[in-house]
Design a protein around this motif. Sequence first.
Motif, PDB file in Angstrom:
ATOM      1  N   HIS A 169       0.852  -1.187   0.000  1.00 45.11           N
ATOM      2  CA  HIS A 169       0.000   0.000   0.000  1.00 45.11           C
ATOM      3  C   HIS A 169       0.892   1.243   0.000  1.00 45.11           C
ATOM      4  CE1 HIS A 169      -4.035   1.745   0.723  1.00 45.11           C
ATOM      5  NE2 HIS A 169      -3.348   2.737   1.245  1.00 45.11           N
TER       6      HIS A 169
ATOM      7  N   LYS B 295       1.414   4.146   1.305  1.00 48.01           N
ATOM      8  CA  LYS B 295       0.957   5.009   2.398  1.00 48.01           C
ATOM      9  C   LYS B 295       1.493   6.434   2.243  1.00 48.01           C
ATOM     10  CE  LYS B 295       1.383   0.970   5.380  1.00 48.01           C
ATOM     11  NZ  LYS B 295       2.093   0.393   6.539  1.00 48.01           N
TER      12      LYS B 295
ATOM     13  N   ASN C 274      -6.407  -2.777  -2.698  1.00 52.19           N
ATOM     14  CA  ASN C 274      -6.681  -2.941  -1.274  1.00 52.19           C
ATOM     15  C   ASN C 274      -7.212  -1.618  -0.722  1.00 52.19           C
ATOM     16  OD1 ASN C 274      -4.288  -1.330  -0.589  1.00 52.19           O
ATOM     17  ND2 ASN C 274      -3.094  -3.173  -1.044  1.00 52.19           N
TER      18      ASN C 274
ATOM     19  N   MET D 143      -7.328   0.771   3.078  1.00 52.64           N
ATOM     20  CA  MET D 143      -6.764   0.925   4.417  1.00 52.64           C
ATOM     21  C   MET D 143      -7.476   2.058   5.138  1.00 52.64           C
ATOM     22  SD  MET D 143      -2.812   1.744   5.566  1.00 52.64           S
ATOM     23  CE  MET D 143      -2.921   3.497   5.206  1.00 52.64           C
TER      24      MET D 143
ATOM     25  N   TRP E  28      -7.631   4.605   8.409  1.00 45.67           N
ATOM     26  CA  TRP E  28      -6.635   5.150   9.327  1.00 45.67           C
ATOM     27  C   TRP E  28      -7.144   6.409  10.005  1.00 45.67           C
ATOM     28  CZ3 TRP E  28      -4.149   9.876   7.807  1.00 45.67           C
ATOM     29  CH2 TRP E  28      -4.385  10.269   6.487  1.00 45.67           C
TER      30      TRP E  28
END
Length: 543
Positions: free
Chosen positions: A41, A43, A271, A273, A275
């Motif tokens: 990923h 980020k 994917n 994520m 956060w």
Amino acid sequence: MIDVPVLVVGGGPAGMSMSLLLDRFGIPNMLAEKRPSTTTHPKARGCTARTMEQFRVWGIEERVRKAALPQESDVACWCESLNGPLVAYTQPAPVQNTPAPRSIVPQDAVEEALADELATRPGVALRRRTEFLSLAQDAEVVTARLRDLDTGELLEVRARYLVGCDGANSRVRDAVGIEMEGPPTLALMANHYYRADVGHLPHVRSAIGFLVRPRDRSRPDVNVLATGPRGDRWLAVQKLRDGEEPMSEEDLIAFVREIWEIPDLPVQRINVMNWHMSAQVAQRFRCGRVFLAGDAAHRFPTAGGNGLNSGVQDVHNLAWKIAAVLSGHAAVSLVDTYEPERRPVAVSNTEFAVRNQGRMDEMDEAFRRRDEDPETWRRLLVDQDNQLHSDGQAMGYVYRSAAVVDDGSPLPPHDSRRYWPADRPGARFPHLWLDVDRTETTIDWFDTTFVLVCGPDADEWESTGTRLAGAGAPLRVRRLPHLLGPLTIRRDGAVLVRPDGHVAWQAPGAGAEAQLAVALDQVLAHVPDAASVAPSEARGVEA
């Protein structure tokens, strides 16, 4: 029981950089990471010039740049749709004061480059799928309990030092009872990483990110960020309203097709994520023989791009100090200077990121009202340069600690936007090209040892440094061919530069040999640690 000089917990950019640096200093180490591979990923998306300078010295700069957007893409664009009109672009930042300009590269590519380099390093014991459980420490060692996630085997590792680089939810931080200061949640976010090949469109490489702000407030605000040079992988960053769930895969596909205005565009979610956007700094960066670095020590809003970069700078500061202690060149007290040097930078970076997030929120609202109030949104668009042009924030910090012999000279003004080069103690020694073809720079000098940088006529200092190095001091001597840069030393002066490239001491002109020896003693304390690593275990700080 496994014995190793240093245990690094967490194999992200900060942890891998720490492990690589220790190996460059000749310090064997173990790196324990619970994931089976590097991140899948992206980020973080961008390495500052200071980080790229370190990658240059470590030999991985070109590998990192190959996965980056073009240099001219370092701008942001506000729009209502990705198929136009693209209403407003920020201005690209000027490139100066560095041999290695900022690179718009995703974190997954950075991790791959670091992992490839680590694989060539015999002094690194990399253990993936290995989970940190607990630790205990005394005055001499840290003993950590780890678990192999494939076999379930429990491992005990005994180390002189442990460095926790295990992220925002750090178990190492919890194990030593260090609390975070600041708000844990400014916003809830969802990152949707997806594949959609729109590389044939002329504008897809024109910005690091497109801030899609529909006039219809019922539609989501999404930042669409390019994650590679081919225009086929993207990150849609969704700010979640209270009670809102992240977009489903079906909703994401429909949303992507809508904002690109391509109804049959093939979209594949890679994917997602979730956060928390936070603004926190650890109360302490050290507990005994345990240190925190990277997201384990600080968590910023993403505006300004300082998360990954701050972590790399943390370990760049810490690694040479641990190496100097373990190789017997410095007293244990040298590592006491890590927190007073790095924590103020983390606090400054947190405040900078919070200000930047406020800038973006204000700009979003003005963008929607641009027809009725065009002057405000134009003013705020120009103000975005104070976020995106941040060489001063990335390179302008001046360390003040016992590892710097402060001469009382004026500090350069702190300006997050503009970097003011300086050769005063505590500052990053300026970049100066050393040849006409611009292949070698002063930045290349600073790696695994102290460097005495002598002025063009500093024959006495060159002789002094050579004698001290010959007597075993961790020192190299380099002479500047000219004084064309923003330096305050005279032609017969010298500066002592630490392995991390920051000035430790300055002699404006000629002086006595004892001055340099005393300065080096003050920085290192030069009292060997009684339990220093044996020569067979570590090559030490390169002399």
